[in-house]
Design a protein around this motif. Structure first.
Motif, mmCIF file in Angstrom:
data_model
loop_
_atom_site.group_PDB
_atom_site.id
_atom_site.type_symbol
_atom_site.label_atom_id
_atom_site.label_comp_id
_atom_site.label_asym_id
_atom_site.label_seq_id
_atom_site.Cartn_x
_atom_site.Cartn_y
_atom_site.Cartn_z
ATOM 1 N N LYS A 27 0.872 -1.172 0.000
ATOM 2 C CA LYS A 27 0.000 0.000 0.000
ATOM 3 C C LYS A 27 0.911 1.224 0.000
ATOM 4 C CE LYS A 27 -4.045 -2.111 2.166
ATOM 5 N NZ LYS A 27 -4.901 -1.953 0.985
ATOM 6 N N TRP A 28 0.900 1.935 -1.111
ATOM 7 C CA TRP A 28 1.907 2.960 -1.374
ATOM 8 C C TRP A 28 1.400 4.354 -1.012
ATOM 9 C CZ3 TRP A 28 6.114 0.297 -2.176
ATOM 10 C CH2 TRP A 28 5.992 -0.982 -2.723
ATOM 11 N N THR A 29 2.324 5.221 -0.626
ATOM 12 C CA THR A 29 1.948 6.576 -0.221
ATOM 13 C C THR A 29 2.687 7.660 -0.975
ATOM 14 O OG1 THR A 29 3.625 6.607 1.546
ATOM 15 C CG2 THR A 29 1.408 5.813 2.127
ATOM 16 N N GLU A 30 3.875 7.354 -1.531
ATOM 17 C CA GLU A 30 4.695 8.431 -2.069
ATOM 18 C C GLU A 30 5.597 7.943 -3.192
ATOM 19 O OE1 GLU A 30 7.135 12.060 0.051
ATOM 20 O OE2 GLU A 30 7.452 10.043 0.840
ATOM 21 N N VAL A 31 5.677 8.758 -4.255
ATOM 22 C CA VAL A 31 6.674 8.566 -5.312
ATOM 23 C C VAL A 31 7.812 9.537 -5.016
ATOM 24 C CG1 VAL A 31 7.164 8.665 -7.777
ATOM 25 C CG2 VAL A 31 4.906 7.927 -6.995
ATOM 26 N N VAL A 32 8.943 9.019 -4.545
ATOM 27 C CA VAL A 32 10.056 9.891 -4.171
ATOM 28 C C VAL A 32 10.732 10.478 -5.395
ATOM 29 C CG1 VAL A 32 12.324 9.974 -3.061
ATOM 30 C CG2 VAL A 32 10.458 8.694 -1.994
ATOM 31 N N GLY A 33 10.985 9.638 -6.404
ATOM 32 C CA GLY A 33 11.662 10.103 -7.604
ATOM 33 C C GLY A 33 12.044 8.935 -8.471
ATOM 34 N N GLY A 60 4.398 10.686 -10.489
ATOM 35 C CA GLY A 60 5.720 11.018 -10.977
ATOM 36 C C GLY A 60 5.890 10.495 -12.388
ATOM 37 N N ILE A 61 7.115 10.586 -12.903
ATOM 38 C CA ILE A 61 7.407 10.084 -14.248
ATOM 39 C C ILE A 61 8.599 9.139 -14.173
ATOM 40 C CG2 ILE A 61 6.428 12.073 -15.428
ATOM 41 C CD1 ILE A 61 10.126 11.799 -15.543
ATOM 42 N N PHE A 62 8.685 8.248 -15.170
ATOM 43 C CA PHE A 62 9.846 7.372 -15.299
ATOM 44 C C PHE A 62 10.015 7.021 -16.767
ATOM 45 C CE2 PHE A 62 6.300 4.479 -15.011
ATOM 46 C CZ PHE A 62 6.634 3.417 -15.847
ATOM 47 N N VAL A 63 11.218 6.607 -17.140
ATOM 48 C CA VAL A 63 11.460 6.143 -18.500
ATOM 49 C C VAL A 63 11.532 4.620 -18.482
ATOM 50 C CG1 VAL A 63 12.668 8.229 -19.198
ATOM 51 C CG2 VAL A 63 13.977 6.310 -18.262
ATOM 52 N N GLY A 64 11.142 3.997 -19.602
ATOM 53 C CA GLY A 64 11.223 2.552 -19.689
ATOM 54 C C GLY A 64 12.664 2.095 -19.814
#
Length: 356
Positions: A87-93, A342-346
């Motif tokens: 159960k997630w709360t935060e996207v740090v980076g 947040g964003i991420f690259v594949g």
């Protein structure tokens, strides 16, 4: 079908141009390919191919606190629920396709949302006691040591009206390569005001908004260099209030450092540092729209004109800079509300070990 007699270097060159998911399919087609396409040499080569497509990663509100990703932001886009237990709360980076997530127990996990590999990071033995302190995190890459690092700032809140709010801000650094936490020199800044916001990783450093401890407590953009483990400052935009911009938000937008200033009269100023470190390279656009919620965080661009943002009301919106309008973003299969994003690259980078 590629001939198996091709030299390994040529095969790596060919496969490194494929999208991440296509590489995954190719690993199942020939006996020698799974090994070849999993080597550090191939993963580095694949990661070096630019540009990589930006994907959104979003956390839904309680009780589910699930994670969804959006592979593209365009017409007829779709979402995917990631089967990641927790159960997630935060996207740090994020960095190189790896995303640092925090769960409701304040445990930290390094995740590749494409391969769904997930690794729980150990808690720092130096961490301050929960419930008696505040902490904020950042995640990035040390290019000198080829190492991904987590940085945690923590402090006891003195709640003193006439002095800086935190007497000491402790800085703990975790190396993914070695699996070891270490404490470095304390931050020279007061980080008490924006303690709930994560650091923004750009150009080899993690950035936080903070206050100087000098007379007047001016606002600063504090830069933590991941190679040397030291703090410095970078210049803020010339048009911001040096006494108050510590209350703004600092994020990454289009691979640039970005400052969000939510003002009165339905206006939000978005500052973008086009050339890192140069004060004159800050540019600004303003969102002036009669909208129900304040803008919380810009996430990514759609083309040259549109920006995707998360609002304080936990919704996704798109702002068109040329037309000056704001609209809700509706994605097939995606829940209506979010607590963070947040964003991420594949990529094929594994969170289990660094790529050497």
């Amino acid at each position: 079908m590629l001939t198996p007699n091709l030299p390994q270097e040529i095969l790596i060159e060919i496969f490194s141009w494929l999208p991440t998911k296509s590489v995954g399919k190719c690993r199942c087609l020939a006996k020698q390919w799974p090994t070849l396409l999993s080597t550090p040499q191939f993963i580095k080569s694949h990661l070096s191919r630019k540009p990589h497509q930006e994907n959104l990663i979003l956390i839904t509100p309680p009780p589910s606190r699930s994670i969804y990703s959006i592979p593209t932001i365009e017409d007829n886009t779709f979402s995917r629920k990631l089967e990641l237990p927790g159960k997630w709360t935060e996207v740090v980076g994020s960095c190189d396709g790896l995303v640092l997530l925090v769960d409701e127990e304040e445990e930290k996990f390094l995740v590749n949302p494409i391969t769904l590999e997930q690794v729980k990071l150990p808690n720092s033995p130096l961490a301050l006691k929960r419930g008696e302190s505040f902490s904020m995190h950042g995640f990035g890459y040390d290019s000198l040591r080829d190492d991904y690092k987590v940085v945690t700032l923590s402090y006891y809140d003195t709640d003193n009206e006439y002095e800086p709010d935190c007497a000491d801000t402790f800085v703990d650094v975790y190396s993914v390569k070695t699996g070891v936490w270490k404490r470095v020199e304390n931050s020279p800044y007061d980080h008490a005001v924006p303690h709930i916001f994560c650091g923004a990783f750009v150009n080899g450093a993690i950035h936080w908004l903070a206050s100087s401890r000098e007379s007047g407590y001016r606002s600063v953009i504090a830069r933590f260099d991941l190679v040397n483990d030291v703090f410095s400052e970078i210049p803020p935009p010339s048009g911001v209030d040096v006494e108050k911009f510590v209350f703004n938000k600092l994020v990454v937008l289009g691979e640039c450092l970005c400052m969000l200033d939510v003002r009165q009269n339905d206006r939000t100023d978005v500052w973008i540092m086009k050339e890192y470190g140069l004060a004159e390279s800050w540019t600004k656009f303003s969102i002036c729209a009669d909208y129900e919620y304040d803008m919380l965080k810009p996430l990514c661009f759609i083309g040259d004109a549109e920006v995707v943002l998360v609002t304080e009301g936990e919704t996704l919106v798109v702002y068109n800079q040329k037309e000056g309008n704001l609209k809700d973003l509706v994605v097939d299969g995606l829940p209506a509300m979010f607590v963070d994003g947040g964003i991420f690259v594949g990529s094929l980078v594994s969170p289990a070990s660094n790529v050497n």
